[in-house]
Design a protein around this motif. Structure first.
Motif, PDB file in Angstrom:
ATOM      1  N   LEU A 740       0.850  -1.201   0.000  1.00  0.00           N
ATOM      2  CA  LEU A 740       0.000   0.000   0.000  1.00  0.00           C
ATOM      3  C   LEU A 740       0.880   1.244   0.000  1.00  0.00           C
ATOM      4  O   LEU A 740       1.982   1.235   0.558  1.00  0.00           O
ATOM      5  N   LYS A 741       0.318   2.263  -0.572  1.00  0.00           N
ATOM      6  CA  LYS A 741       1.090   3.499  -0.675  1.00  0.00           C
ATOM      7  C   LYS A 741       1.472   4.023   0.720  1.00  0.00           C
ATOM      8  O   LYS A 741       0.635   4.094   1.624  1.00  0.00           O
ATOM      9  N   GLY A 742       2.725   4.310   0.884  1.00  0.00           N
ATOM     10  CA  GLY A 742       3.179   4.865   2.163  1.00  0.00           C
ATOM     11  C   GLY A 742       3.455   3.817   3.229  1.00  0.00           C
ATOM     12  O   GLY A 742       3.841   4.133   4.345  1.00  0.00           O
ATOM     13  N   VAL A 743       3.201   2.564   2.889  1.00  0.00           N
ATOM     14  CA  VAL A 743       3.467   1.501   3.869  1.00  0.00           C
ATOM     15  C   VAL A 743       4.539   0.581   3.301  1.00  0.00           C
ATOM     16  O   VAL A 743       4.326  -0.055   2.296  1.00  0.00           O
ATOM     17  N   GLY A 744       5.622   0.522   3.904  1.00  0.00           N
ATOM     18  CA  GLY A 744       6.674  -0.372   3.416  1.00  0.00           C
ATOM     19  C   GLY A 744       6.781  -1.591   4.296  1.00  0.00           C
ATOM     20  O   GLY A 744       6.013  -1.761   5.246  1.00  0.00           O
TER      21      GLY A 744
END
Ligand SMILES: Nc1ncnc2c1ncn2[C@@H]1O[C@H](COP(=O)(O)OP(=O)(O)OP(=O)(O)O)[C@@H](O)[C@H]1O
Length: 982
Positions: A740-744
């Motif tokens: 998900l965007k912003g979640v690494g």
């Protein structure tokens, strides 16, 4: 009806002498017949005084096998044929004659209860058949297994065929359990039975100890199923004969390490049994039967039937205290009420009624152990009980007589106890003070174990707790409602309502049915894998086939089954052709795993053996069936190998987001698919599940509480989820979450590690796992402990840490030095954190000196240790010491200090104080209300999303998800903070 308890005093052994005899059988006052019902034993403190224990019958040294059987067991056979289940079990210290009573010798006169019972069953079967002029047919079959080191093994299987983890047991509802994969053998004649029984007994674990040359090292359970068929009507009843292993005092046995391991396991299970009996006696709502496999499987009298306990006693002085302890146990057992419920006949054609059919479906040839946990009598379903009540009624109230009766002052507090002891008055069942009250008032070790009324026992619900189900359903409804609200046109509202109903129905179905089914399927898969590793393809195939219905349409599984079938066929063909001297056929391409050819080079074979061994070992370590079979998680091979200690933490508790196959190159082509298959089929760990459910809730207020996630990131995650297509609005794996965007990957690991770190206790074995997410704590602890890690991670016993004391305990606490003992205990205490396990450890300290120094250490409020454990441990040690070393308590311990600590800490508990002051006070009645209130408030706090409840409900994380200090996790974490938040 109460459990019928009969005592049997064995004759003197060759090594024992007459003048040492201290136990005898006597008639009760007013008894006119020859029957004896009293066991007399002197007061160890004052020989001139005698204790008398009354039971249903007492058999003296001269009693024969035939007398015991004829009077106590034979009358139960007719009830067995009327459809009642019958349980007979022998209880006693090691070397008191349990096996002699149950199995007996080889001569006719020496035959024990079991062969006589079978003989009687066959005789009655013939009579029934004859009386009905052949209309009724009786079939007898049996299963026989042992519980060794808390693992269940089929005694019809030779030891070399056993899987190290043993057979799984699982709950099958209504508090009943079932041993999965047990063999059931039909036996039509007594001779056939004897052959099977003798053969199986060879497989039973016995060894020589100092106290018994042929000591049973396991609990043996024989189940004889009697099936009577008349036309379409079939009635099945079961007679269970259980030869429990005997408790032993290791100071007397001189046991070596291996025997100590066994002994620890035996003692633990018997201790749990005693706890269960005590809990039942006290009408507690929580009976700790799940704490040992034996108690989980055993129920006194299968609860719905007739139960006879044979209490075996040695007559001599060297057993004095042990005998007293057994008598006390029997005394309590006798008061247990059980229901006598007749097994109802079923009709072959009536669907859903067949007990046999049910068994066939649920466990391939597995004779189910349908038992219920120990429990107090609830409501008798008195179906046709007239007959049963004709069995001689047990004497209602157990009483202990003293030759010189004195008023026994009931000690109201510790000071009184001292007084009573000083005056020499026996205190046979010492009144516990605070420690006793702990379980009574629900001072659970897992404090967030919900209130029964709020959230019923988790055990009954392997997949999700009821709360989780509720939450899930609510969320579903909300989602659906939200979707509806989102719709701009409300042209067709009904279909949406239908949709909601359908989804709810599907959800309920999944939760209620499929979760259980899936767990069962996974068990078959695991067994299949184990068979395959041993090269038993046919059995492996059988297991895979049994797993198939649980994973309908799973292509990999189907391929696996097909490949195995091909391979078995090819093997057969190969065998045939080589037998005929022909050229071996080429092997099919889609082989699953190469069989080990006979001519495999020795080195390679060794390597493979080692590989297999390590696999078995690895399997045994996390013990997939461990502790809570309901939470079964099939762990693929790549993940359960034990890595080096420090790395182990990360690799086990913080699973990589990469696919499992990347971690370990597959040994065989098909292993990859095996792992993929497992990965695909397995559920995420409870922690991952929890994380995903929080994310999928799309609730910013919840998500932002995750470790490393602030309000901004939480909003970004929710936005990101909402932007996805309808179908993909849920995250189903950590991998997806990481994308998900912003979640690494790092954020995911952070989030996950912030949740329920105690989880590792539940699913993994060994203290090392407890240290998992935090290398620093782990390193510190190691330093304190100054013992190698291997001492802690000993044998991966099913109960995690309970394996540790058994295997490594002597090294850990066996030191003669007070300091070292305490340092090590301190380390253990810091690491264990859980009272349950620490209690197991403490149980192994059967030495006065260590008791004393441990107790003083636990009482020392200045040392750093969890208060919860401190107070509970001190109370426990006191209690235990009181039972074992009464004198010690009176003479050596400073009771005033204990009183003072309690007074300071416990007398005026309020909810707000609970965070700091936990447990044990003199008057738990007072505290109970406060605790209850505190629990409710915590529940509210959790429900309101103010705090995160740990996966296993052991502790609560702070608002920011920060870790608590390991040494500072009280039973209720920061309750006052939570109260404020509320
Ligand atoms: N009623 C009896 N008559 C004659 N010998 C007996 C009797 N009871 C026990 N014994 C003898 O006592 C010894 C110990 O008995 P047994 O092995 O049955 O004890 P146990 O309670 O099963 O011990 P463990 O728990 O260690 O298995 C054996 O040699 C047995 O033959």
């Amino acid at each position: 009806m109460s459990v019928r308890v009969v005592a049997r005093i064995r004759p003197l052994l060759k090594t024992e002498i007459l003048k040492d005899v201290i136990v005898d059988a006597a008639k009760s006052a007013g008894e006119t017949t020859e029957n004896k019902s009293i066991v007399r034993i002197p007061n160890p403190k004052k020989e001139s005084e005698a204790f008398s224990f009354q039971f249903n019958s007492v058999y003296g040294q001269e009693a024969t096998q035939a007398q015991l059987f004829d009077n106590e067991v034979a009358p139960t056979v007719k009830h067995l044929f009327k459809g009642y289940d019958v349980t007979l079990f022998a209880y006693g210290v090691t070397g008191t004659g349990k096996t002699h009573t149950m199995r007996g010798g080889k001569t006719m006169a020496d035959r024990g209860v079991i062969p006589r019972l079978l003989s009687s069953i066959y005789r009655r079967a013939r009579k029934v058949e004859k009386d009905s002029q052949g209309e009724t047919q009786v079939e007898v079959s049996m299963s026989y297994y042992e519980i060794y080191n808390d693992r269940v093994f089929d005694l019809f299987e030779p030891p070399e065929k056993r899987t190290p983890a043993g057979l799984p047991i699982r709950d099958i509802g209504n508090g009943k359990t079932q041993v999965v994969g047990l063999t059931e053998r039909p036996c039509t004649t007594l001779k056939e039975f004897e052959q099977l029984y003798d053969q199986a007994n060879v497989n039973r674990s016995t060894s020589a100890t100092k106290l018994n040359a042929h000591s049973s090292r396991s609990h043996a359970v024989l189940c004889v199923n009697v099936t009577q068929t008349t036309g379409d009507e079939t009635r099945v009843s079961t007679a269970s004969a259980i030869d429990l292993a005997g408790s032993e005092d290791n100071r007397r046995t001189d046991n070596n390490k291996e025997r100590l391991v066994e002994s620890a396991s035996i003692n633990k299970s018997l201790f749990v049994l005693a706890q269960c009996v005590e809990a039942i006696g006290r009408k507690q709502t929580r009976i700790p039967y799940r704490e040992s496999k034996m108690t989980r499987i055993l129920c006194l009298g299968q609860n719905d039937g007739l139960t006879v306990m044979i209490l075996n006693l040695a007559p001599v002085r060297s057993y004095h205290l042990d005998t007293l302890s057994s008598l006390n146990f029997a005394n309590r057992t006798k008061k247990i009420e059980v229901n006598e419920v007749e097994n109802q006949p079923f009709f072959r054609d009536a669907p859903g009624k067949s007990k046999l059919e049910g068994e066939k479906v649920s466990s391939f040839s597995a004779p189910a152990m349908h038992r219920q946990p120990l429990r107090s009598k609830v409501l008798s379903q008195r179906n046709g009980l007239q007959e049963v009540t004709n069995v001689p009624k047990p004497i209602k109230q157990f009483s202990v007589y003293s030759d010189k009766p004195k008023p026994i002052p009931r000690p109201s507090n510790l000071a009184n106890i001292s007084q009573a002891r000083a005056s020499g008055v026996p205190i046979k069942s010492p009144k516990r003070t605070s420690s006793e009250a702990v379980p009574t008032v629900g001072r659970p070790s897992k404090i967030f174990r919900p209130n029964e009324t709020v959230r019923p026992a988790k055990a009954a619900d392997p997949g999700l707790s009821k709360d989780a189900i509720e939450a899930l359903i609510e969320r579903k409804v909300n989602e659906a409602l939200a979707e509806r609200a989102d719709q701009t046109t409300v042209s067709n509202p009904d279909p949406i309502a239908d949709e909601v109903a359908r989804r709810l129905e599907a959800l309920e179905k999944r939760v209620e049915g499929q979760e259980t089914e899936r767990a069962e399927g996974l068990q078959y898969l695991l067994m299949a894998k184990q068979h395959q590793v041993r090269g038993e393809d046919v059995s492996a195939l059988k297991m895979y086939q049994l797993a198939l219905p649980h994973f309908p349409g799973n292509e990999k599984l189907i391929r696996k089954v097909a490949a195995l079938q091909d391979r078995i066929a090819a093997k057969k063909a190969e065998k045939r052709s080589s037998a005929a001297g022909g050229v071996p056929l080429p092997k099919p391409v889609a082989t699953v795993e190469e069989d080990e050819p006979a001519d495999l080079p020795a080195a390679r074979r060794k390597a493979r053996t080692e590989d297999d061994e390590s696999f078995h070992q690895a399997q045994a370590e996390p013990e997939p069936y461990a502790e809570d079979d309901d939470d079964f998680v099939y762990r693929p091979r790549t993940k359960i190998r034990r890595p080096p200690p420090m790395k182990l933490n990360r690799s086990v508790t913080a699973p990589s987001l990469e696919p499992a196959v990347k971690h370990s190159p597959p040994a065989y082509e098909d292993d990859t698919s095996e792992d993929e298959l497992a990965t695909e089929l397995t559920a995420q760990t409870p922690r991952t599940k929890q994380l995903l459910s929080i994310i999928n809730s799309k609730d910013v207020s919840q998500i932002k509480l995750l470790k490393g996630v602030g309000a901004k990131k939480a909003e970004a995650i929710v936005n990101c989820l909402c932007d996805l297509d309808d179908d993909a609005r849920r995250v189903t794996s950590l991998g997806q979450l990481g994308k998900l965007k912003g979640v690494g990957v790092k954020t995911v690991e952070n989030m996950r590690s912030g949740l329920g770190r105690m989880e590792s206790y539940k699913t993994q074995s060994g203290v090392a796992f407890a240290m998992a997410g935090d290398p620093q704590v782990y390193a510190t602890t190691r330093k304190i402990a100054r013992v190698p890690l291997s001492d802690y991670v000993m044998d991966g016993n099913a109960h995690g840490l309970s394996g540790m004391p058994s295997a490594g305990f002597t090294q850990l606490v066996g030191s003669a030095s007070e300091d070292t003992t305490i340092i090590r205990l301190r380390a253990l205490c810091v690491m264990l954190q859980r009272w349950q396990e620490l209690q197991t450890v403490l149980l192994h300290i059967d030495d006065r000196f260590r008791f004393r120094c441990l107790l003083s250490w636990f009482q020392d409020s200045t040392s750093t240790k969890p208060r919860r454990i401190t107070t509970a441990a001190a109370a426990f040690l006191e209690q235990h010491a009181r039972e074992q070393y009464e004198v010690l308590i009176v003479e050596d311990l400073n009771l005033q200090d204990i009183m003072q600590v309690r007074e300071e800490e416990g007398m005026s508990l309020t909810a707000a104080q609970l965070g700091r002051v936990v447990d044990i006070d003199e008057d738990m009645q007072q505290a109970a209300e406060a605790i209850k209130k505190a629990h409710e408030l915590v529940e509210m706090a959790v429900a309101a999303g103010l705090v995160q409840s740990e996966v296993d409900g052991t502790a609560v994380e702070g608002r920011n998800g920060e870790e608590r200090e390991m040494a500072d996790v009280p039973a209720v974490v920061d309750i006052d903070w939570q109260l404020q938040s509320c």
